[in-house]
Write an enzyme that holds these catalytic residues in place. Structure first.
Site, short mmCIF file in Angstrom:
data_model
loop_
_atom_site.label_atom_id
_atom_site.label_comp_id
_atom_site.label_asym_id
_atom_site.label_seq_id
_atom_site.Cartn_x
_atom_site.Cartn_y
_atom_site.Cartn_z
N GLY A 1 -10.05 2.03 7.80
CA GLY A 1 -9.87 1.47 6.46
C GLY A 1 -11.13 0.66 5.87
O GLY A 1 -11.72 0.97 4.77
N LYS B 1 -3.03 -4.74 -8.42
CA LYS B 1 -3.78 -3.66 -9.22
C LYS B 1 -3.49 -3.03 -10.50
O LYS B 1 -3.94 -2.91 -11.55
CB LYS B 1 -4.29 -2.57 -8.27
N GLU C 1 -12.85 5.34 -17.15
CA GLU C 1 -12.06 6.49 -17.10
C GLU C 1 -11.07 6.58 -16.07
O GLU C 1 -10.10 6.93 -15.98
CB GLU C 1 -12.97 7.72 -17.32
N GLY D 1 10.25 6.98 -8.35
CA GLY D 1 9.80 7.04 -9.95
C GLY D 1 8.23 6.93 -9.81
O GLY D 1 7.56 7.46 -10.93
N ARG D 2 7.57 5.95 -9.25
CA ARG D 2 6.25 5.64 -9.45
C ARG D 2 5.33 6.98 -8.75
O ARG D 2 4.26 7.19 -9.44
CB ARG D 2 5.73 4.74 -8.24
N GLY E 1 1.57 6.67 -0.86
CA GLY E 1 1.58 5.45 -1.69
C GLY E 1 0.91 5.98 -2.98
O GLY E 1 -0.03 6.56 -3.23
N ALA E 2 1.65 5.56 -4.07
CA ALA E 2 1.29 5.90 -5.37
C ALA E 2 1.16 4.64 -6.27
O ALA E 2 1.26 4.63 -7.27
CB ALA E 2 2.26 6.78 -6.09
N GLY E 3 0.76 3.68 -5.67
CA GLY E 3 0.52 2.29 -5.98
C GLY E 3 -0.96 2.13 -6.65
O GLY E 3 -1.59 3.32 -6.91
N GLY E 4 -1.35 1.10 -6.84
CA GLY E 4 -2.93 0.76 -7.22
C GLY E 4 -3.64 1.55 -6.53
O GLY E 4 -4.74 2.40 -6.94
#
Length: 263
Positions: A245, A75, A87, A163-164, A136-139
């Protein structure tokens, strides 16, 4: 499962991931195409990260391919491959859907967050005013953070890559001042969310320990297969309410329908 008839006029869609064995989108989108009378099919495409750039650019040359869905871990990378983004996708830094532009380029959007919030509301849990701990700070996690903040929640985020998480905070802080924080551990919350891939494999560690959450905290996992993840089983054992989920994806169907102009 009903047979899908493929002809020379069939329009193609692909869901990109690594792995793709867990994806649920074909089981939901292909019946939607059938209900709408669309001569179209969505197929899973397993693409390693090092081959993603070539795959997306190659698929762009397929003239009867109208769109892509994107899952873990692609992602954020697909955000960089999109020629323009919505946006919400720009704020999250990731995309989970890409549609063909008239000039042959790609427009990216991310509906994970809106789908997640819609699923919560459908289940009777409006996040407005809630305190949320997000793993979780990914996609997907970034998109969910944006949607929760937009809905009026306060969010604390944790990621295996500090860092993410810090980058997400820096990106969103100007838009939601004082509403997003980074913490190495979960705090007292109304809702605790796993937006990591932890749980896809049987030997994965838990993203957090439900037994350490306060009584009444709702535990949500965005993993769809298996339906009852190790995290959700641990939440049940701790006596906590939980949220599966798959409703997050089901709530995205109308968003995909509009985005891909399916009628």
């Amino acid at each position: 499962m009903d047979a899908v008839t493929i002809t020379g006029t069939t329009r193609l869609y692909a869901v990109l991931g690594a792995p793709v064995t867990q994806v649920r989108a074909p089981a939901l989108l292909n019946p939607l195409f059938a209900r709408l009378g669309k001569d179209a099919v969505l197929v899973p495409v397993d693409v390693a990260p090092e081959g993603l750039d070539g795959a997306v650019r190659g698929l762009g040359a397929v003239r009867n391919l109208d769109g892509l869905l994107v899952t873990v871990p692609h992602k954020p990378a697909c955000r960089a491959l999109a020629d323009r983004v919505t946006e919400a996708a720009g704020l999250s830094g990731s995309v989970n859907a890409m549609r063909r532009l008239p000039d042959g380029g790609w427009e990216g959007a991310n509906f994970d967050g809106e789908g997640f919030v819609r699923a919560l509301r459908t289940a009777g849990h409006d996040p407005r005013g809630a305190t949320v701990c997000l793993a979780g700070a990914g996609g997907a996690g970034s998109a969910i953070a944006v949607a929760l903040l937009t809905a009026g929640a306060r969010v604390t985020v944790w990621d295996v890559d500090p860092g993410r998480a810090a980058a997400l905070e820096a990106r969103l802080a100007p838009h939601f001042p004082g509403c997003l924080a980074v913490s190495p551990r979960h705090v007292d919350a109304d809702l605790a969310v796993n937006a990591t891939p932890m749980g896809l494999r049987p030997d994965d560690p838990l993203p957090f320990d439900p037994a350490r959450l306060r009584p009444g905290t709702r535990v949500a996992d965005i993993i769809m297969k298996p339906r009852s993840t190790p995290l959700l089983r641990a939440a049940r054992e701790a006596g906590l309410p939980h949220h599966y989920g798959e409703p997050m994806l089901a709530e995205q169907l109308s968003l995909y329908r509009e985005f891909f102009r399916l009628g």
